[in-house]
Design a protein around this motif. Structure first.
Motif, PDB file in Angstrom:
ATOM      1  N   GLN A  71       0.819  -1.214   0.000  1.00 11.86           N
ATOM      2  CA  GLN A  71       0.000   0.000   0.000  1.00 11.86           C
ATOM      3  C   GLN A  71       0.856   1.268   0.000  1.00 11.86           C
ATOM      4  OE1 GLN A  71      -2.435  -0.484   3.487  1.00 11.86           O
ATOM      5  NE2 GLN A  71      -3.562  -2.226   2.638  1.00 11.86           N
ATOM      6  N   GLY A  72       2.181   1.086   0.065  1.00 10.74           N
ATOM      7  CA  GLY A  72       3.077   2.229  -0.009  1.00 10.74           C
ATOM      8  C   GLY A  72       3.592   2.741   1.315  1.00 10.74           C
ATOM      9  N   GLN A  73       3.278   2.038   2.418  1.00  9.81           N
ATOM     10  CA  GLN A  73       3.774   2.483   3.720  1.00  9.81           C
ATOM     11  C   GLN A  73       5.249   2.111   3.865  1.00  9.81           C
ATOM     12  OE1 GLN A  73       1.359   1.850   7.201  1.00  9.81           O
ATOM     13  NE2 GLN A  73      -0.490   1.470   5.982  1.00  9.81           N
ATOM     14  N   PRO A  74       6.047   2.966   4.489  1.00 12.60           N
ATOM     15  CA  PRO A  74       7.488   2.689   4.622  1.00 12.60           C
ATOM     16  C   PRO A  74       7.777   1.620   5.679  1.00 12.60           C
ATOM     17  CG  PRO A  74       6.939   4.757   5.701  1.00 12.60           C
ATOM     18  CD  PRO A  74       5.685   4.299   5.019  1.00 12.60           C
ATOM     19  N   LEU A  75       8.810   0.830   5.430  1.00 17.68           N
ATOM     20  CA  LEU A  75       9.192  -0.234   6.357  1.00 17.68           C
ATOM     21  C   LEU A  75       9.575   0.322   7.722  1.00 17.68           C
ATOM     22  CD1 LEU A  75       9.793  -3.285   6.721  1.00 17.68           C
ATOM     23  CD2 LEU A  75      12.142  -2.802   5.995  1.00 17.68           C
ATOM     24  N   ALA A  76      10.223   1.486   7.748  1.00 18.16           N
ATOM     25  CA  ALA A  76      10.680   2.072   9.016  1.00 18.16           C
ATOM     26  C   ALA A  76       9.509   2.375   9.952  1.00 18.16           C
ATOM     27  CB  ALA A  76      11.476   3.348   8.750  1.00 18.16           C
ATOM     28  N   ARG A  77       8.348   2.676   9.381  1.00 17.25           N
ATOM     29  CA  ARG A  77       7.183   2.947  10.221  1.00 17.25           C
ATOM     30  C   ARG A  77       6.552   1.653  10.716  1.00 17.25           C
ATOM     31  NH1 ARG A  77       2.441   6.265   7.481  1.00 17.25           N
ATOM     32  NH2 ARG A  77       4.096   7.841   7.432  1.00 17.25           N
ATOM     33  N   LEU A  78       6.659   0.591   9.914  1.00 16.58           N
ATOM     34  CA  LEU A  78       6.026  -0.684  10.256  1.00 16.58           C
ATOM     35  C   LEU A  78       6.881  -1.521  11.197  1.00 16.58           C
ATOM     36  CD1 LEU A  78       4.792  -1.599   6.661  1.00 16.58           C
ATOM     37  CD2 LEU A  78       3.436  -0.621   8.514  1.00 16.58           C
ATOM     38  N   VAL A  79       8.205  -1.372  11.097  1.00 17.37           N
ATOM     39  CA  VAL A  79       9.131  -2.107  11.976  1.00 17.37           C
ATOM     40  C   VAL A  79       9.981  -1.072  12.691  1.00 17.37           C
ATOM     41  CG1 VAL A  79      10.914  -3.887  12.113  1.00 17.37           C
ATOM     42  CG2 VAL A  79       9.167  -4.020  10.323  1.00 17.37           C
ATOM     43  N   ARG A  80       9.639  -0.779  13.935  1.00 19.00           N
ATOM     44  CA  ARG A  80      10.277   0.332  14.649  1.00 19.00           C
ATOM     45  C   ARG A  80      11.683   0.013  15.136  1.00 19.00           C
ATOM     46  NH1 ARG A  80       6.412   4.168  16.167  1.00 19.00           N
ATOM     47  NH2 ARG A  80       4.828   4.170  14.525  1.00 19.00           N
ATOM     48  N   ILE A  81      11.965  -1.278  15.362  1.00 19.30           N
ATOM     49  CA  ILE A  81      13.312  -1.644  15.828  1.00 19.30           C
ATOM     50  C   ILE A  81      14.224  -1.731  14.616  1.00 19.30           C
ATOM     51  CG2 ILE A  81      14.689  -3.368  17.055  1.00 19.30           C
ATOM     52  CD1 ILE A  81      12.204  -4.147  18.593  1.00 19.30           C
ATOM     53  N   GLN A  82      15.177  -0.830  14.548  1.00 17.60           N
ATOM     54  CA  GLN A  82      16.000  -0.685  13.343  1.00 17.60           C
ATOM     55  C   GLN A  82      16.752  -1.966  12.985  1.00 17.60           C
ATOM     56  OE1 GLN A  82      18.507   2.743  13.535  1.00 17.60           O
ATOM     57  NE2 GLN A  82      19.175   2.592  11.416  1.00 17.60           N
ATOM     58  N   LYS A  83      17.258  -2.672  13.986  1.00 11.14           N
ATOM     59  CA  LYS A  83      18.039  -3.877  13.718  1.00 11.14           C
ATOM     60  C   LYS A  83      17.191  -4.985  13.093  1.00 11.14           C
ATOM     61  CE  LYS A  83      21.459  -3.180  17.401  1.00 11.14           C
ATOM     62  NZ  LYS A  83      21.994  -3.710  18.677  1.00 11.14           N
ATOM     63  N   ARG A  84      15.869  -4.943  13.283  1.00 13.46           N
ATOM     64  CA  ARG A  84      15.015  -5.994  12.736  1.00 13.46           C
ATOM     65  C   ARG A  84      14.569  -5.686  11.310  1.00 13.46           C
ATOM     66  NH1 ARG A  84      10.599  -8.178  14.470  1.00 13.46           N
ATOM     67  NH2 ARG A  84      11.430 -10.283  14.422  1.00 13.46           N
ATOM     68  N   GLN A  85      14.728  -4.465  10.865  1.00 14.77           N
ATOM     69  CA  GLN A  85      14.249  -4.097   9.538  1.00 14.77           C
ATOM     70  C   GLN A  85      14.861  -4.953   8.424  1.00 14.77           C
ATOM     71  OE1 GLN A  85      14.723   0.160   9.168  1.00 14.77           O
ATOM     72  NE2 GLN A  85      13.376   0.574  10.905  1.00 14.77           N
ATOM     73  N   PRO A  86      16.203  -5.152   8.396  1.00 18.95           N
ATOM     74  CA  PRO A  86      16.763  -5.998   7.337  1.00 18.95           C
ATOM     75  C   PRO A  86      16.322  -7.456   7.437  1.00 18.95           C
ATOM     76  CG  PRO A  86      18.478  -5.323   8.889  1.00 18.95           C
ATOM     77  CD  PRO A  86      17.273  -4.521   9.205  1.00 18.95           C
ATOM     78  N   LEU A  87      16.050  -7.938   8.664  1.00 18.96           N
ATOM     79  CA  LEU A  87      15.580  -9.314   8.838  1.00 18.96           C
ATOM     80  C   LEU A  87      14.202  -9.492   8.214  1.00 18.96           C
ATOM     81  CD1 LEU A  87      16.601  -9.971  12.568  1.00 18.96           C
ATOM     82  CD2 LEU A  87      17.855 -10.604  10.512  1.00 18.96           C
ATOM     83  N   VAL A  88      13.323  -8.548   8.500  1.00 20.04           N
ATOM     84  CA  VAL A  88      11.963  -8.600   7.952  1.00 20.04           C
ATOM     85  C   VAL A  88      12.005  -8.459   6.432  1.00 20.04           C
ATOM     86  CG1 VAL A  88       9.743  -7.393   7.871  1.00 20.04           C
ATOM     87  CG2 VAL A  88      10.870  -7.797  10.073  1.00 20.04           C
ATOM     88  N   GLN A  89      12.849  -7.550   5.973  1.00 17.61           N
ATOM     89  CA  GLN A  89      12.981  -7.310   4.529  1.00 17.61           C
ATOM     90  C   GLN A  89      13.472  -8.580   3.819  1.00 17.61           C
ATOM     91  OE1 GLN A  89      15.444  -3.892   3.735  1.00 17.61           O
ATOM     92  NE2 GLN A  89      14.067  -3.203   2.118  1.00 17.61           N
ATOM     93  N   ALA A  90      14.429  -9.272   4.421  1.00 18.13           N
ATOM     94  CA  ALA A  90      14.962 -10.497   3.824  1.00 18.13           C
ATOM     95  C   ALA A  90      13.901 -11.595   3.774  1.00 18.13           C
ATOM     96  CB  ALA A  90      16.178 -10.981   4.620  1.00 18.13           C
TER      97      ALA A  90
END
Length: 333
Positions: free
Chosen positions: A265-284
């Protein structure tokens, strides 16, 4: 008068009323409201307290008898009645209305109830108590409010925390306010300069077990199947129950589905995953697992749940092994 827990302190400062009804299903907040009322009553000379449990087959005559029985050394008395069922029945309704007429400057009623539905809030006994006292309605803190609640608690404990640290605690306690409160008490002892960093929070709230379910999830999200399976075996060896592991895996799969949908829907990952270290894990994980695959994993999770409950002839840990492999991007044998 009907108020929420945040308004209770101000209400007590204005003076006591004869009746306090505390209603809600959040144990920590209910307990804190009761503690505040008891403390205010002691300051006002209520030196005697009688505790009654209104469980099944409770003799409601005890409630009225307690109104007339005062010790030789006390001039003021608090009668605390805990009614876990929330429904007093006809006899209890009558007794509560009679007690409401007796309560006054020297006799205070503290009634503790679970969450009341609309019909209970409109009942004669609640209205009789409400007219002469205060009804405190305690509502659960939902996931969206949890970081703000934790931030307020940390500030009250004279602690400052990084936003990511607050988010880590919010995710780890999963809405359990009592667990959050206990972790904050622990942080008060660990903090040297009243500043809680994300690293300190992560270390403080980690499982005491060498292998923890959060480590299992992170390794699976990263696609590190080998170490994820090692962690799973470690959890089993250390006596962690299968339902706990399943809860963590299923929660993460549902979260991935929701995040993937919002990213579309166009929402940014940083807003959906607040813990920065987990963002690349979720993205992968989202890069290798399509929505249909995640929905299939949820179906497998339900099958594991059925096995745990005895509904399927399968070892739950075998199902958890397959689920971990699949979440890591590997096919099970």
């Amino acid at each position: 008068m009907r108020i929420n827990p945040r308004q209770l302190s101000q209400s007590l400062n204005k003076g006591l009323v004869p009746i306090y009804v505390v209603s809600g299903d959040e144990p920590l907040l209910v307990q804190e409201c009761c503690d505040s009322i008891r403390a205010a009553a002691r300051k006002c000379g209520f030196s005697e307290r009688e505790l009654l449990h209104g469980e099944h087959n409770f003799d409601w005559g005890q409630l009225l008898a307690s109104a007339g029985s005062m010790s030789l050394f006390a001039e003021k008395k608090v009668v605390e009645l805990r009614l876990p069922g929330g429904k007093p029945g006809d006899k209890g309704s009558k007794a509560l209305q009679e007690f409401a007429a007796l309560a006054g400057d020297d006799l205070l009623l503290l009634l503790v109830l679970p969450k009341l539905d609309r019909s209970q809030l409109n009942s004669k006994w609640i209205k009789a108590l409400d007219q002469k006292g205060v009804l405190i309605q305690v509502w659960p803190v939902d996931a969206g409010e949890m970081p703000r609640w934790i931030h307020q608690r940390l500030r009250a404990a004279d602690l400052n925390a990084e936003p990511e640290a607050i988010q880590i605690l919010a995710e780890r306690v999963e809405g359990n306010l009592l667990a959050a409160s206990q972790e904050i008490e622990k942080l008060k002892l660990l903090s040297q300069d009243n500043l809680i960093t994300a690293e300190m929070m992560n270390d403080a709230v980690a499982s005491s077990a060498r292998y923890d379910v959060f480590g299992l999830i992170d390794r699976a999200l990263a696609g590190d199947a080998e170490n994820a399976i090692k962690t799973l075996h470690g959890l089993r060896a250390e006596g962690i129950e299968a339902p706990v592991v399943l809860w963590a895996l299923a929660r993460e799969i549902r979260s991935l589905l929701e995040i993937g949908e919002k990213l579309e829907q166009g929402q940014p990952l940083a807003r959906l995953v607040r813990i920065q270290k987990r963002q690349p894990l979720v993205q992968a994980a989202l890069a290798r697992l399509r929505p249909r695959q995640l929905e299939g994993l949820l179906l497998r999770a339900r099958a594991v749940d059925s096995a745990i409950k005895g509904g399927r002839d399968q070892d739950p840990w075998t199902g958890l092994l397959e689920l971990t492999l699949n979440l890591s991007g590997k096919r099970s044998i």
